[in-house]
Write an enzyme that holds these catalytic residues in place. Structure first.
Site, mmCIF file in Angstrom:
data_model
loop_
_atom_site.group_PDB
_atom_site.id
_atom_site.type_symbol
_atom_site.label_atom_id
_atom_site.label_comp_id
_atom_site.label_asym_id
_atom_site.label_seq_id
_atom_site.Cartn_x
_atom_site.Cartn_y
_atom_site.Cartn_z
ATOM 1 N N ASP A 1 0.831 -1.218 0.000
ATOM 2 C CA ASP A 1 0.000 0.000 0.000
ATOM 3 C C ASP A 1 0.863 1.264 0.000
ATOM 4 O O ASP A 1 0.375 2.351 -0.295
ATOM 5 C CB ASP A 1 -0.960 0.012 1.211
ATOM 6 N N GLU A 2 2.164 1.099 0.348
ATOM 7 C CA GLU A 2 3.013 2.287 0.492
ATOM 8 C C GLU A 2 3.258 2.997 -0.838
ATOM 9 O O GLU A 2 3.689 4.146 -0.855
ATOM 10 C CB GLU A 2 4.329 1.920 1.184
ATOM 11 N N TYR B 1 12.101 2.773 -0.176
ATOM 12 C CA TYR B 1 11.460 1.451 -0.294
ATOM 13 C C TYR B 1 10.201 1.547 -1.160
ATOM 14 O O TYR B 1 10.039 0.798 -2.131
ATOM 15 C CB TYR B 1 11.101 0.912 1.101
ATOM 16 N N LYS C 1 9.327 -0.163 -4.863
ATOM 17 C CA LYS C 1 8.192 -1.061 -5.114
ATOM 18 C C LYS C 1 7.281 -0.480 -6.200
ATOM 19 O O LYS C 1 6.768 -1.208 -7.048
ATOM 20 C CB LYS C 1 7.382 -1.292 -3.829
#
Ligand code: NAD
Ligand code: TYD
Length: 361
Positions: free
Chosen positions: A136-137, A161, A165
């Site tokens: 979800d990030e 990060y 992704k």
């Protein structure tokens, strides 16, 4: 789905997924490709159900020729891609491995799949699938009154990060669009449960509290995450593999949104109940506010109506029941904890991330 290549299957979610798959899907063979970085461990793969259907290969997802060999040798029809550098704080201290593994590694897997599946036509194109596990990030951070993330929320990653992704998600989608590679993507919220490496919030707090060590809360502790019990996540991925539409993304979340402080207070309460004679009672007294994480995302929340409506998935664990199970797992697996805690690299990480961080009043 007969022969599955799982990447990162010696890590937290990958190992839980393999356990789940072997238990519920008697027809599948699992090839597990994992580099065994600090986050991966063969300890996570002990006592697998039906272990003869699991083959472990130690190797790097960036090694495209190795991946091609595995696809051919095992006639792989499904790739489930978990392997990644996964910890936001580590990505702040050193982003380079995140770019290499999460972006370059996903690219090399996609290239291998394109060559063997689409170029050589090893299997009919409608019988193969690349499933990418994401977070979800990638959607960024929500304000207190913003609607939860849905599958069409624009990407706005904030940490190295999350950015790595997001890049990998875009590559997967582009391979579907450009080359016709059959893919699905799932973006999930924060997982917790057995085998989670104790650098992440929940296992770190459980282990520190048991040892009577400080419980470091970043900033004011009012950040919100959507906590998903790992077994619920594994069931969701399995459903997407069986029934998810090619080319689609599905958001997965636990529907639990406490603040970090509330979550840690709940863990403390469970420990107080479980160990009424502990010298560390009340465990809440161990809570220590420390300097915040740079660029700390304030709030995540997931809109899971798509996977609920289309595939009938729902989380089974409440936060309280999932936390109780998780606590019991850590209490019953002292050896697993000792193996990790005794590694110098783990002590080094705690030193690096926490010692230099000032405490807040
Ligand atoms: P983890 O860090 O526990 O495990 C990662 C695994 O990948 C380890 O076993 C490691 O050895 C392996 N690995 C790392 N680099 C590799 C490489 N180059 N080649 C082969 N293997 C390599 O991670 P996790 O928490 O299990 O997360 C799995 C996936 O789920 C990741 O893609 C992560 O981004 C995603 N995700 C995790 C969470 C969460 O809360 N844990 C939430 C959302 C999404
Ligand atoms: P984490 O488990 O690292 O997951 P993520 O950063 O991917 O959400 O952290 C969860 C939340 O807990 C996050 O808001 C940061 C916070 N946190 C602390 O307050 N203290 C800690 O020691 C850790 C590791 C995390």
């Amino acid at each position: 789905m007969k022969s599955i290549l799982v990447t990162g299957g010696a890590g937290f979610i990958g190992a839980n997924f393999i356990r789940h798959l072997l238990a519920v899907d008697p027809g599948v063979q699992v090839i597990n490709l994992d580099l065994l970085t600090y986050a991966g461990s063969l300890e996570n793969l002990k006592d697998l159900p039906d272990a003869e259907r699991h083959t472990f290969v130690q190797g790097d997802i960036c090694d495209q020729s190795l991946v091609e060999c595995l696809l051919r040798r095992h006639r792989i029809d499904t790739i489930v891609h978990f392997a990644a550098e996964s910890h936001v704080d580590r990505s702040i201290h050193g982003p380079a491995p995140f770019v290499r593994t999460n972006i370059q590694g996903t690219f090399s897997l996609l290239e291998a799949a394109r060559k063997v599946w689409l170029g050589e036509g090893m299997l009919p194109p409608d019988s193969v699938r690349f499933h990418h596990v994401s977070t979800d990030e990638v959607y960024g951070s929500l304000g207190p009154r913003d609607a939860p993330f849905c599958e069409t929320t624009p990407y706005a990653p904030n940490s190295p990060y999350a950015a790595s992704k997001a890049a990998s998600d875009h590559l997967v989608r582009a391979y579907g669009h450009t080359y016709g590679l059959p893919f699905t993507i799932t973006n999930c919220s924060n997982n917790y449960g057995p085998y989670q490496f104790p650098e992440k919030l929940i296992p770190l707090m459980i282990l520190n509290a048991l040892a009577g060590e400080p419980l470091p809360i970043y900033g004011d502790g009012l950040q919100v995450r959507d906590w998903l019990y790992v077994e619920d996540h594994c069931r969701a991925i399995h459903m997407v593999l069986r029934e998810g539409q090619i080319g689609e993304t599905y958001n997965i979340g636990g529907g639990n949104q406490p603040t970090n402080l509330e979550l840690v207070q709940t863990i403390c309460r469970l420990l107080d109940e479980r160990f009424p004679d502990s010298p560390h009672q009340p465990h809440q007294s161990l809570i220590t506010f420390v300097e915040d994480r740079p660029g700390h995302d304030r709030r995540y929340a997931m809109d899971t109506r798509k996977i609920q409506g289309q595939l009938g998935w729902q989380p089974r664990e409440s936060l309280e029941s999932g936390l109780r199970k998780t606590l019991e797992w850590y209490l019953g697996n002292e050896r697993w904890i000792e193996v990790i805690r005794s590694r110098p690299s783990y002590r080094d990480w705690l030193e690096r991330n926490y010692t230099a961080r000032g405490t807040r009043a």
